[in-house]
Design a protein around this motif. Sequence first.
Motif, mmCIF file in Angstrom:
data_model
loop_
_atom_site.group_PDB
_atom_site.id
_atom_site.type_symbol
_atom_site.label_atom_id
_atom_site.label_comp_id
_atom_site.label_asym_id
_atom_site.label_seq_id
_atom_site.Cartn_x
_atom_site.Cartn_y
_atom_site.Cartn_z
ATOM 1 N N ARG A 338 -66.502 16.055 111.417
ATOM 2 C CA ARG A 338 -66.661 17.476 112.013
ATOM 3 C C ARG A 338 -68.027 17.707 112.017
ATOM 4 O O ARG A 338 -68.885 18.153 112.867
ATOM 5 C CB ARG A 338 -65.914 18.543 110.949
ATOM 6 C CG ARG A 338 -66.325 19.938 111.769
ATOM 7 C CD ARG A 338 -65.384 20.847 110.919
ATOM 8 N NE ARG A 338 -64.168 20.710 110.709
ATOM 9 C CZ ARG A 338 -63.446 20.196 109.574
ATOM 10 N NH1 ARG A 338 -64.263 20.060 108.557
ATOM 11 N NH2 ARG A 338 -62.105 20.055 109.482
ATOM 12 N N ASN A 339 -68.793 17.179 110.826
ATOM 13 C CA ASN A 339 -70.262 17.274 110.693
ATOM 14 C C ASN A 339 -71.207 16.567 111.973
ATOM 15 O O ASN A 339 -72.078 16.828 112.409
ATOM 16 C CB ASN A 339 -70.922 16.715 109.517
ATOM 17 C CG ASN A 339 -70.327 17.883 108.291
ATOM 18 O OD1 ASN A 339 -70.217 19.059 108.543
ATOM 19 N ND2 ASN A 339 -70.244 17.254 107.070
ATOM 20 N N VAL A 340 -70.380 15.214 112.254
ATOM 21 C CA VAL A 340 -71.040 14.199 113.157
ATOM 22 C C VAL A 340 -70.908 15.210 114.610
ATOM 23 O O VAL A 340 -71.711 15.133 115.322
ATOM 24 C CB VAL A 340 -70.383 13.050 113.128
ATOM 25 C CG1 VAL A 340 -70.713 12.222 114.191
ATOM 26 C CG2 VAL A 340 -70.718 12.102 112.044
ATOM 27 N N ASN A 341 -69.790 15.737 114.773
ATOM 28 C CA ASN A 341 -69.329 16.119 116.031
ATOM 29 C C ASN A 341 -70.347 17.474 116.326
ATOM 30 O O ASN A 341 -70.823 17.488 117.412
ATOM 31 C CB ASN A 341 -67.938 16.525 116.323
ATOM 32 C CG ASN A 341 -66.954 15.231 116.393
ATOM 33 O OD1 ASN A 341 -67.402 14.322 116.777
ATOM 34 N ND2 ASN A 341 -65.842 15.450 115.975
ATOM 35 N N SER A 342 -70.511 18.239 115.141
ATOM 36 C CA SER A 342 -71.330 19.291 115.072
ATOM 37 C C SER A 342 -72.997 18.959 115.421
ATOM 38 O O SER A 342 -73.517 19.688 116.424
ATOM 39 C CB SER A 342 -71.390 20.167 113.832
ATOM 40 O OG SER A 342 -69.916 20.683 113.469
ATOM 41 N N ALA A 343 -72.989 18.072 114.967
ATOM 42 C CA ALA A 343 -74.616 17.619 115.114
ATOM 43 C C ALA A 343 -74.694 17.070 116.735
ATOM 44 O O ALA A 343 -75.803 17.407 117.094
ATOM 45 C CB ALA A 343 -74.849 16.508 114.254
ATOM 46 N N VAL A 344 -73.965 16.442 116.988
ATOM 47 C CA VAL A 344 -73.926 15.995 118.598
ATOM 48 C C VAL A 344 -73.897 17.092 119.551
ATOM 49 O O VAL A 344 -74.446 17.316 120.323
ATOM 50 C CB VAL A 344 -72.511 15.030 118.852
ATOM 51 C CG1 VAL A 344 -72.458 14.755 120.376
ATOM 52 C CG2 VAL A 344 -73.001 13.558 117.969
ATOM 53 N N VAL A 345 -73.223 18.188 119.096
ATOM 54 C CA VAL A 345 -73.055 19.428 119.967
ATOM 55 C C VAL A 345 -74.319 20.045 119.830
ATOM 56 O O VAL A 345 -74.872 20.509 121.130
ATOM 57 C CB VAL A 345 -71.857 20.296 119.513
ATOM 58 C CG1 VAL A 345 -72.014 21.593 120.265
ATOM 59 C CG2 VAL A 345 -70.623 19.733 119.879
ATOM 60 N N VAL A 346 -75.057 20.375 118.849
ATOM 61 C CA VAL A 346 -76.363 20.817 118.687
ATOM 62 C C VAL A 346 -77.248 20.140 119.322
ATOM 63 O O VAL A 346 -78.236 20.531 120.021
ATOM 64 C CB VAL A 346 -76.529 21.115 117.243
ATOM 65 C CG1 VAL A 346 -78.029 21.780 116.953
ATOM 66 C CG2 VAL A 346 -75.545 22.194 116.737
ATOM 67 N N PHE A 347 -77.367 18.682 119.259
ATOM 68 C CA PHE A 347 -78.482 18.195 119.670
ATOM 69 C C PHE A 347 -78.263 18.007 121.227
ATOM 70 O O PHE A 347 -79.196 18.116 121.971
ATOM 71 C CB PHE A 347 -78.070 16.474 119.296
ATOM 72 C CG PHE A 347 -79.050 15.371 119.975
ATOM 73 C CD1 PHE A 347 -80.550 15.372 119.361
ATOM 74 C CD2 PHE A 347 -78.618 14.528 120.905
ATOM 75 C CE1 PHE A 347 -81.514 14.377 120.015
ATOM 76 C CE2 PHE A 347 -79.365 13.825 121.485
ATOM 77 C CZ PHE A 347 -81.002 13.662 120.854
ATOM 78 N N THR A 348 -77.131 17.911 121.819
ATOM 79 C CA THR A 348 -76.711 17.889 123.343
ATOM 80 C C THR A 348 -77.317 19.616 123.739
ATOM 81 O O THR A 348 -77.947 19.186 124.849
ATOM 82 C CB THR A 348 -75.206 17.866 123.537
ATOM 83 O OG1 THR A 348 -74.956 16.733 122.783
ATOM 84 C CG2 THR A 348 -75.202 18.178 125.088
ATOM 85 N N ILE A 349 -76.928 20.541 123.099
ATOM 86 C CA ILE A 349 -77.445 22.070 123.598
ATOM 87 C C ILE A 349 -78.935 22.027 123.488
ATOM 88 O O ILE A 349 -79.566 22.507 124.597
ATOM 89 C CB ILE A 349 -76.761 22.824 122.687
ATOM 90 C CG1 ILE A 349 -75.233 22.951 122.864
ATOM 91 C CG2 ILE A 349 -77.385 24.252 122.767
ATOM 92 C CD1 ILE A 349 -74.694 24.005 122.008
ATOM 93 N N VAL A 350 -79.624 21.188 122.754
ATOM 94 C CA VAL A 350 -80.930 21.244 122.647
ATOM 95 C C VAL A 350 -81.804 20.692 123.740
ATOM 96 O O VAL A 350 -82.834 20.819 124.139
ATOM 97 C CB VAL A 350 -81.756 21.236 121.110
ATOM 98 C CG1 VAL A 350 -83.085 21.172 120.855
ATOM 99 C CG2 VAL A 350 -81.090 22.231 120.261
#
Length: 405
Positions: A338-350
């Motif tokens: 979950r943490n990895v997926n969340s980091a990927v989502v935030v990185f993609t959004i930015v």
Amino acid sequence: MTRMARQALVVVYEARFPATPTWAPGPLILRHRQVRSTAEARGEYYSVKAARMLYGDTTHPRRWHDDSHRVVGDVEITGVEALRVTDEPDACGLVAIHLRPRRGTPIALLRALARRRDAPPADFDPQELIDGQAKIEPGGRPFTVSFVTPARQGLPRLYRQPRYWRWAPALQWLWALASRTNLADYPPDPQNLEPSNDEIIRLSSDWHAVVLRDGMGVVGMRPDQGRDDAFFGYAELYLRSIYLDAVLLGMLQKQGLTHLEERMAAALDSSLLATMAELEREVSAFRRRLWAQYLTPHGAPNQLLSAYQRQHSLRERFEQILTEISDFNRLTRDDESRNVNSAVVVFTIVTVPAGIALALLQVLETDEPWILAAVAAACIGLTALLLRTRSARVALRALRRRFTP
């Protein structure tokens, strides 16, 4: 009351060993005619794993003994044994005291050891008998292994009330020895006097055993001929050596599982991955060193160990520990994913709006400040809009939980 033809009692205490005992290495050597219960003879009876835990080897012994005889009050001490789990300082283990009552029957002594109501204290102090070789764990009740055989007149009845008339004397003694009680301590229910087949361990037609939570009772089923008896002398030797060892291994398993349960509670409270990894190593070491359900091709020790494990729910407790570790690891892996997926989502959004902005500026090939400002504002606005989506909010909450102490 009719005198018993043969009486033997072993009292086992949980203990800790601040240093290596200085007694003679190996188990207490018992003798009857041509049979000697040496470590080598016992090791041939048990599996390699069980023998290693019970006796060790020449370079790393696990067992020591003191065979000096002494008399303390109405008790004759015939030997003391020590069994240590590891070589680490303050390692846990067991101390077994072999003794015989000099007068009467062992019931009174068993009640004293169990600290029953109105029972006087035992005549001996275990801490004095071990002479500083170990420290008896305070507060715990010892486990007892007791053995009696009847004289020619047969075993007397312990429960003489009419409601117990259908209860055979031998079964009365099995219950009293294993439970360490008399009628005043615990009146048995007349509806439950006939034990099931899995409760009575029929060692042979000559003697039967019962294992309860804190005691094991063994009773001869026929009159004992004394020194001339063809079997009971060997039976006592077997009981105080290889059969006792099966119970000792069960007690070590209980000690190990209790320690693992305490460590599990601490690990779950701390939720530290390093702590859980250390606990997994301890569980692996416990399984490798101590956990066993099959000891020997000979049936009796396996039955005794199984009976002790049932009384203390050792199998269920071990399975519970393994289940909790498995659940913790599954939840940990889910949290990491979950943490990895969340980091990927935030990185993609930015990064995606910024990438689009840079690509647009390359296409326009302009240095106009107002165009650069407009593209930057559009990039910031798009990023803000994306961060307000549900996926972004979920990802940010997950990362906040991850990095918030």
